[in-house]
Design a protein around this motif. Structure first.
Motif, PDB file in Angstrom:
ATOM      1  N   MET A   1       6.385   4.283   6.903  1.00 11.38           N
ATOM      2  CA  MET A   1       8.403   4.924   6.957  1.00 11.38           C
ATOM      3  C   MET A   1       7.554   4.903   8.827  1.00 11.38           C
ATOM      4  O   MET A   1       8.302   3.345   9.789  1.00 11.38           O
ATOM      5  CB  MET A   1       8.296   5.935   6.495  1.00 11.38           C
ATOM      6  N   GLY A   2       6.459   4.855   9.257  1.00  8.74           N
ATOM      7  CA  GLY A   2       6.466   4.950  10.779  1.00  8.74           C
ATOM      8  C   GLY A   2       5.804   3.357  11.246  1.00  8.74           C
ATOM      9  O   GLY A   2       7.017   2.984  12.226  1.00  8.74           O
ATOM     10  N   THR A   3       5.479   2.214  10.301  1.00 16.72           N
ATOM     11  CA  THR A   3       5.131   1.017  11.278  1.00 16.72           C
ATOM     12  C   THR A   3       7.356   0.623  10.408  1.00 16.72           C
ATOM     13  O   THR A   3       8.004  -0.420  11.972  1.00 16.72           O
ATOM     14  CB  THR A   3       4.430   0.207  10.475  1.00 16.72           C
ATOM     15  N   GLY A   4       7.657   0.716   9.776  1.00 13.98           N
ATOM     16  CA  GLY A   4       8.642   0.753   9.601  1.00 13.98           C
ATOM     17  C   GLY A   4       9.785   0.951  10.205  1.00 13.98           C
ATOM     18  O   GLY A   4      10.761  -0.282  11.169  1.00 13.98           O
TER      19      GLY A   4
ATOM     20  N   ASP B   1      -9.533   2.272   5.228  1.00 10.77           N
ATOM     21  CA  ASP B   1      -8.761   1.864   4.476  1.00 10.77           C
ATOM     22  C   ASP B   1      -7.428   2.061   5.212  1.00 10.77           C
ATOM     23  O   ASP B   1      -6.682   1.433   4.878  1.00 10.77           O
ATOM     24  CB  ASP B   1      -8.831   2.456   3.133  1.00 10.77           C
ATOM     25  N   LEU B   2      -7.242   3.442   5.620  1.00 10.44           N
ATOM     26  CA  LEU B   2      -6.366   3.161   6.423  1.00 10.44           C
ATOM     27  C   LEU B   2      -5.400   2.193   7.498  1.00 10.44           C
ATOM     28  O   LEU B   2      -4.251   2.026   7.827  1.00 10.44           O
ATOM     29  CB  LEU B   2      -5.722   4.991   6.972  1.00 10.44           C
ATOM     30  N   VAL B   3      -6.138   2.116   8.153  1.00 13.30           N
ATOM     31  CA  VAL B   3      -6.081   0.920   9.240  1.00 13.30           C
ATOM     32  C   VAL B   3      -5.858  -0.714   8.420  1.00 13.30           C
ATOM     33  O   VAL B   3      -5.108  -1.092   8.600  1.00 13.30           O
ATOM     34  CB  VAL B   3      -7.393   0.335   9.719  1.00 13.30           C
ATOM     35  N   THR B   4      -6.585  -0.486   7.002  1.00 15.67           N
ATOM     36  CA  THR B   4      -5.765  -2.025   6.799  1.00 15.67           C
ATOM     37  C   THR B   4      -4.623  -2.166   5.720  1.00 15.67           C
ATOM     38  O   THR B   4      -3.788  -2.928   6.179  1.00 15.67           O
ATOM     39  CB  THR B   4      -6.932  -2.061   5.323  1.00 15.67           C
TER      40      THR B   4
ATOM     41  N   CYS C   1      -2.475   1.010  15.141  1.00  9.87           N
ATOM     42  CA  CYS C   1      -2.468   2.113  15.829  1.00  9.87           C
ATOM     43  C   CYS C   1      -1.985   3.518  14.361  1.00  9.87           C
ATOM     44  O   CYS C   1      -2.443   4.388  14.995  1.00  9.87           O
ATOM     45  CB  CYS C   1      -1.433   1.989  17.218  1.00  9.87           C
ATOM     46  N   ILE C   2      -0.823   3.116  14.357  1.00  9.72           N
ATOM     47  CA  ILE C   2      -0.113   3.887  13.546  1.00  9.72           C
ATOM     48  C   ILE C   2      -0.895   5.171  12.515  1.00  9.72           C
ATOM     49  O   ILE C   2      -1.282   6.543  11.957  1.00  9.72           O
ATOM     50  CB  ILE C   2       1.424   3.868  12.917  1.00  9.72           C
ATOM     51  N   ALA C   3      -1.208   4.192  11.825  1.00 11.66           N
ATOM     52  CA  ALA C   3      -2.582   4.180  10.326  1.00 11.66           C
ATOM     53  C   ALA C   3      -4.276   5.309  11.085  1.00 11.66           C
ATOM     54  O   ALA C   3      -4.082   5.522  11.091  1.00 11.66           O
ATOM     55  CB  ALA C   3      -3.222   3.144   9.905  1.00 11.66           C
TER      56      ALA C   3
ATOM     57  N   VAL D   1      -3.299  12.737   0.022  1.00 13.14           N
ATOM     58  CA  VAL D   1      -3.236  12.660   0.703  1.00 13.14           C
ATOM     59  C   VAL D   1      -3.239  11.729   1.200  1.00 13.14           C
ATOM     60  O   VAL D   1      -2.358  10.752   1.915  1.00 13.14           O
ATOM     61  CB  VAL D   1      -4.279  13.879   1.275  1.00 13.14           C
ATOM     62  N   LYS D   2      -4.108  10.797   0.341  1.00 13.08           N
ATOM     63  CA  LYS D   2      -4.260   9.412   0.785  1.00 13.08           C
ATOM     64  C   LYS D   2      -2.922   7.756   0.309  1.00 13.08           C
ATOM     65  O   LYS D   2      -2.516   8.379   1.376  1.00 13.08           O
ATOM     66  CB  LYS D   2      -5.294   9.018  -0.112  1.00 13.08           C
ATOM     67  N   TRP D   3      -2.680   8.762  -0.694  1.00 18.15           N
ATOM     68  CA  TRP D   3      -0.973   8.257  -0.693  1.00 18.15           C
ATOM     69  C   TRP D   3      -0.001   8.634  -0.182  1.00 18.15           C
ATOM     70  O   TRP D   3       1.085   7.740   0.310  1.00 18.15           O
ATOM     71  CB  TRP D   3      -0.351   8.241  -2.500  1.00 18.15           C
ATOM     72  N   PHE D   4       0.194   9.598   0.711  1.00 21.28           N
ATOM     73  CA  PHE D   4       0.791  10.640   1.126  1.00 21.28           C
ATOM     74  C   PHE D   4       0.706   9.281   2.808  1.00 21.28           C
ATOM     75  O   PHE D   4       1.788   9.541   3.365  1.00 21.28           O
ATOM     76  CB  PHE D   4       1.050  11.880   1.494  1.00 21.28           C
ATOM     77  N   PHE D   5      -0.315   9.511   3.071  1.00 21.45           N
ATOM     78  CA  PHE D   5      -0.288   8.695   4.165  1.00 21.45           C
ATOM     79  C   PHE D   5      -0.181   7.115   4.593  1.00 21.45           C
ATOM     80  O   PHE D   5       0.183   6.538   4.824  1.00 21.45           O
ATOM     81  CB  PHE D   5      -2.591   9.488   4.936  1.00 21.45           C
TER      82      PHE D   5
END
Ligand code: ATP
Ligand code: ATP
Ligand code: MG
Ligand code: MG
Lengths: 716, 716
Positions: free
Chosen positions: A46-49, A193-196, A162-164, A36-40
């Motif tokens: 993708m979202g940020t791109g 970690d996600l926000v990073t 924000c997306i993260a 899940v971490k990698w999927f996120f």
């Protein structure tokens, strides 16, 4: 002020709910969790791109359309063209400031200080909400498209974060966009970690610089870093690069309007200056010094102006903010249209068919040698080439090779002074605003100016003014933001010229050192101003002589193990503390610290009421197993929201007479330090582990055991 | 085994000597200290750069001269040429293994696992000594010049680290090369930073990749990292780049013999494949999978062979080590000379004047299309092109663009199998050996093989086999060393092709994931084999359910505050522990833990004897100020040396009857954890702060205060 800030809890609260959850999870869960971490990370990339592509397409189309329209009108009337130009800018800026003030106040500014704060352990209300994300995206389209002296890079970092964060908490609960199965990351620690990853993705998307993004996240924004995280951050950046590249490939066919004309490399300099000689190091060092001075001045000026704005102007409400932004837009439009009008045109140079640069620029194209208010056909207006242009094109023109003598010193100086002032004034208006692109503009102007002198002075050398412009850009960013490695790599990636790396390094070393002599970096200064209490990685020097006991002055407010609800309420009402030691009594009457109870957890208990009991005696585990009444997810507070406060809780007088046994809910082993430990050591502990509370206790009377490296080498 | 390893003390021992030194230092000292740190970074960069240039010049000249001589002899007789070739290789390898076995045993191997261990907090005897530095430099000239299947990159990292460590302790005391005024860095903590700089400098020098060097140091070797350190590390790398570039510019005129012909970029691919299409992603993914499999296999095979070598072969002494290395050299020479002989030559392709590549290669030049044992003039031997060549040239040939169909699949496969086996066998012989270049060789071979199939399969695309070779190289290194970001950046910097970044990322992601499914990275495996107890950054999963008390089993050996010398001696003789809690008695008979006494400090006290006292009563500070008897520098142990042991100390029976008051010498506040804290938390504390000893104490009875973020925000 700092009233809107609150620390994050990175510590795992090992209470009974946590243990019960752990029990249910097998080895398989770890695998699931990793996947899940990698999927996120993939989703964040993708979202940020996509967000970046969307912003880019919108900005380039608004700006491109604006300039195309203006150019076609000024063929007939300069006055009409001017009015149209001013109005388009005004509408775009107004829409941006309106969105920000009425819908997403936290979307103003670059957002990097706030994200930096978040990753340092301070949550600021509103920063990572869904509305902020929306405000940031649409606001920066308006502000950048509207031609203000600001960029879209900082906002993209915020967008990525924000997306993260939204992904990390499984969507936005407020807008009913959340999904239960996405809620895997329940602790602030995982979300960090996600926000990073999100930050890195933002930079990677903004500059199309994946490695630069990773380094930016590492060097500039995160406070805690691990090797494993680096790999995931890197993956996210790679995804961004692939998404952006694919989108650009798709746009090349013209399906995205004005967007997609340039390559993946934003300002390609790979065919620029090949080599440099020893004599050039002196002017380059001078560029470094100028960068340090102008950068430090920029930080200082923006600090004063932000301070004044906050305490005077912005207190008067949203209307003033809107008027201010519109005024700034008007001034910017006036200057960028008006100054080139005053400038005399220069005759075109002999055209060199090899370089492929035409003079004057044909209509409908982007590039050097803009014909603006020139009397003759074979003439161009050098001030318009940089002023009356989108920022990306202006920078491309400043960086361009094979265009020696395109600009006059006078034009560059005028531009430098005007744009510097505009950038200072624009900073802090209530629109999303990044400082990267303005910084590059300012820096490349004086860089090119120095380059012109070098060309005149060292006649024999093969020197490109564009190279000096690049070094100037690096020096200003280094002098203002004080980034080093990441900036260097970003510069290399946006210009695709590895050969200049040592020179960029040199310039950055100097400009950062010069800047550091005057003040702190832009983001640190702004964070301080915004009341974001950043903990630096090093303890202050005077902490050496202080002890832990001296640092914490007040009398400790603590709770007994079984506490009356009325007492809890009065304690929570009576102070602002967020954590309370829980003290128990042993059989022989001695006291014993059994853990730390967080205010937020207490509030959850008070709200749910299921744990209230009539007896003031502690729950006895031998009397039968207690039913699980809470899952850890109930104790989670979404990021950037205020959460429940004691005022929201309504208890009947019966409730107030009941008791709660806190033992199952508290953090049984917070970190402790002996009272006379030096504050340096305490600081290191607190900072390195990302703590929120630390107990100062008396010196122990016994040592039960020693832990060394050998004891921690447990094999799987 | 781990008998030669000892933990480092990163904690500042705040004893009276420390405080007295702090007293004497003003604010000015901090400035001085910072300047010295930067100056040392400069020196490390220059030293490592010069060492790299020296190694490069020597290797290229030995190897160049060897091949030139062989080629001139084989014009007349292949047998004579073969004998000369074999002998030169043998002599070079023999000199290398002789230096290593007789003079610097710690110089064998790559040294990266040891440096990684050092930066993780474990000192291995001999690793950072002056003799190791010398052995490494001259040994790697011999082993690389002698044509073994190993590289000089790992040894350069070790060289950089040695230079940094020697500078950090002010020279080598053993060889009387030390200077007092250089001894500014007295703690392991400061030296750690310098060694990190040294590592980065080593990579920067080896690959002429300054950014890659910084990232390598960060990602692969250091365990603790700070933003400020990054900046200094970066500076060091920049200095290396400048030194190497200057030296290469100076060598271009031919003053360094065979060295200096290539540019700063080692294997320039910047004119390689411009773009890639979607269909190519599949073969690239396949390369990633192959890389993961072959890399993991490599780790496993080398692990078995190293294990066997250590337990059987190398126990028999130096003579066996020398014979082994010479045998490997013989086999390598046989294969690299013999196999091309068996290979039929191919006719030269139509020469393309644009590419500037001649076929066959003119004598005395380096490059593609080597004419070796060919019957006709216009023929070349593709196996000799890669086998009978220096490794740098072989890689350049494999990476080269515009040379489609140069190699036959059969030759590449032969080379792959033979070279892979050679690399496995060579790994672990008693010579300095890096695994980067062999890894690149292996990887680029199968990469090019895949590239050949792609060229045949997707006929229409503009594909360069050299690009696939590069991706293969990245995939093998990723599959074996499991590096990610740093490897990616190094690959980009050594080939100067930013456009391939996303592809390299993709390949690395796959190969690392595949490799991780089988075993750990090369360096971790080797560190484990060598008994270097690395602490990973994450606690193990099963630590969640353990408590601190459970981890430390034994009964604690502690000391009273005033201790009889005879007792100290018997305690130090009786166990191997390196730290002892010191327990005092208060007036009302209770015990109190007053600190931690290190074995090494106790030994210093026993040796100097000046602190012995006749009375068993503690020293009373009110009775007059105690004269300073020790400076902190007396307590410093030089890196990688055994230091004094209890056997070295001779005490008279009078001495044994005396007492020592330990209070002024102990560390008054080691970190403590309560007994039932979960081991995960204990691990985090221990690992993040780089501790050596941690006290497990009973739960406290009171909380004297709470420390939060606010308490630590002290303004200057
Ligand atoms: N339970 C407590 N009893 C006594 N003093 C406390 C207690 N909790 C905190 N303090 C003190 O009160 C001050 C502010 O506490 P507070 O809990 O608001 O922390 P903070 O630094 O603002 O962080 P946070 O963001 O968690 O609120 C600090 O000086 C702290 O030492
Ligand atoms: N003073 C002590 N009393 C009792 N046990 C101790 C003491 N010091 C260490 N130990 C225990 O002895 C074991 C080995 O200790 P040792 O001091 O050799 O540490 P180590 O892990 O080998 O690290 P180092 O490199 O510092 O020697 C550990 O399990 C540790 O808990
Ligand atoms: Mg607070
Ligand atoms: Mg030991």
């Amino acid at each position: 002020d700092g009233s809107g800030t609150e620390s994050l809890d990175y510590e795992v609260v090992e209470n009974y709910a946590y243990w019960e959850e752990q029990e249910q999870r097998g080895k398989l869960y770890i695998g699931y969790y990793v996947v899940v971490k990698w999927f996120f990370a993939l989703l964040i990339g993708m979202g940020t791109g996509l967000a970046a592509v969307f912003i880019n397409i919108s900005v380039e189309n608004f700006a491109g359309w604006k300039f195309a329209l203006t150019f076609s009108i000024i063929q007939k009337s300069y006055v009409a063209g001017f009015i149209v130009y001013v109005l388009i800018n005004l509408v775009l800026v107004w829409s941006s400031v309106y969105i920000v003030t009425h819908f997403a106040p936290a979307a103003a500014g670059s957002g990097i200080p706030e994200i930096k704060g978040y990753l340092n352990g301070v949550d600021i209300h509103g920063v990572l909400l869904f509305r902020t994300l929306i405000g940031k995206i649409f606001g920066s389209i308006g502000s950048v498209g509207g031609g203000l002296a600001l960029g879209k890079e900082g906002p993209l970092v915020h967008t990525g974060a924000c997306i993260a964060s939204l992904l990390g908490q499984g969507g936005s609960t407020k807008y009913h966009l959340s999904s239960r199965w996405l809620q895997v990351f329940k602790s602030d620690r995982d979300r960090r970690d996600l926000v990073t990853c999100g930050c890195a993705a933002g930079v990677a998307a903004a500059f199309r610089a994946p490695v630069g993004g990773v380094l930016f996240a590492l060097e500039e924004v995160t406070s805690w870093w691990r090797s494993q995280l680096m790999w995931r951050v890197f993956f996210t950046s790679a995804i961004v690069a692939v998404v952006v590249r694919t989108a650009m490939g798709w746009c090349k066919s013209g399906s995205c309007g004005h967007f997609g004309s340039g390559g993946f490399i934003i300002w390609d300099l790979s065919d620029g200056q090949e080599d440099y000689s020893f004599e050039e190091l002196l002017p380059m060092a001078i560029i470094g010094v100028i960068g340090g001075l102008l950068g430090a001045l920029f930080n200082q000026l923006t600090l004063y102006i932000s301070y004044w704005r906050r305490n005077h102007l912005h207190k008067k409400g949203n209307r003033v903010k809107i008027i201010e932004a519109c005024l700034v837009s008007l001034i910017t439009s006036f200057i960028s249209f008006g100054l080139p009008l005053l400038r005399k045109c220069s005759p075109c140079p002999e055209s060199d068919p090899k370089s492929g640069i035409e003079c004057p620029r044909p209509p409908g194209m982007y590039g050097n040698y803009v014909n603006f208010y020139c009397s003759k056909d074979k003439e161009y207006n050098d001030l318009a080439t940089i002023f009356f242009n989108t920022q990306d094109d202006a920078i491309r023109n400043l960086f361009s090779a094979n265009t020696i003598h395109e600009y006059s010193a006078q034009s560059l100086l005028t531009f430098l002074v005007m744009f510097y002032s505009l950038a200072v004034v624009t900073f802090g208006t209530a629109v999303p605003a990044g400082q990267f692109v303005p910084g590059i503009m300012i820096g490349s102007t004086y860089g090119r100016l120095v380059g012109m002198f070098v060309v005149n002075f060292y006649k024999k050398l093969h020197i490109e003014e564009g190279t000096y412009a690049l070094l100037g850009a690096a020096s200003f960013l280094g002098g203002s933001m004080r980034m080093t490695v990441s900036l260097c790599v970003i510069m290399v990636e946006i210009t695709n010229n590895l050969k200049l790396l040592p020179l960029i390094m040199l310039v950055l070393l100097i400009s950062k050192a010069v800047g550091d002599a005057f003040n702190e970096g832009l983001y640190e200064e702004q964070a301080r101003l915004k009341g974001i209490p950043l903990l630096e990685s090093r303890p202050k020097y005077q902490m050496r002589k202080m002890t832990a006991k001296e640092a914490c002055g007040q009398r400790v407010v603590s709770l007994p193990r079984v506490v009356k609800v009325a007492d809890v309420v009065s304690i929570l009402r009576g102070n602002e503390h967020n954590g309370f030691p829980v003290i128990d009594h042993t059989r022989n009457g001695e006291t014993l610290v059994i853990g730390l109870m967080l205010r937020s957890h207490l509030l959850v208990l008070l709200q749910s009421k299921v744990d209230f009991q009539h007896s003031p005696l502690p729950f006895d585990p031998r009397s039968g197993s207690r039913p699980t009444r809470h899952t850890p997810s109930e104790f989670i507070k979404p990021a950037s929201s205020k959460g429940i406060s004691i005022g929201d809780i309504h208890l009947s007088s019966d409730d107030l007479e009941m008791y709660i046994d806190l033992a199952p809910f508290l953090n049984p082993s917070p970190y402790i330090v002996p009272e006379d430990m030096s504050l340096t050591k305490v600081y290191n502990l607190f900072r390195q582990l990302g703590l929120r509370h630390l107990f100062v206790v008396p010196r122990p009377s016994r040592v039960l055991g020693l832990i060394t490296r050998k004891d921690l080498l447990i094999e799987d």
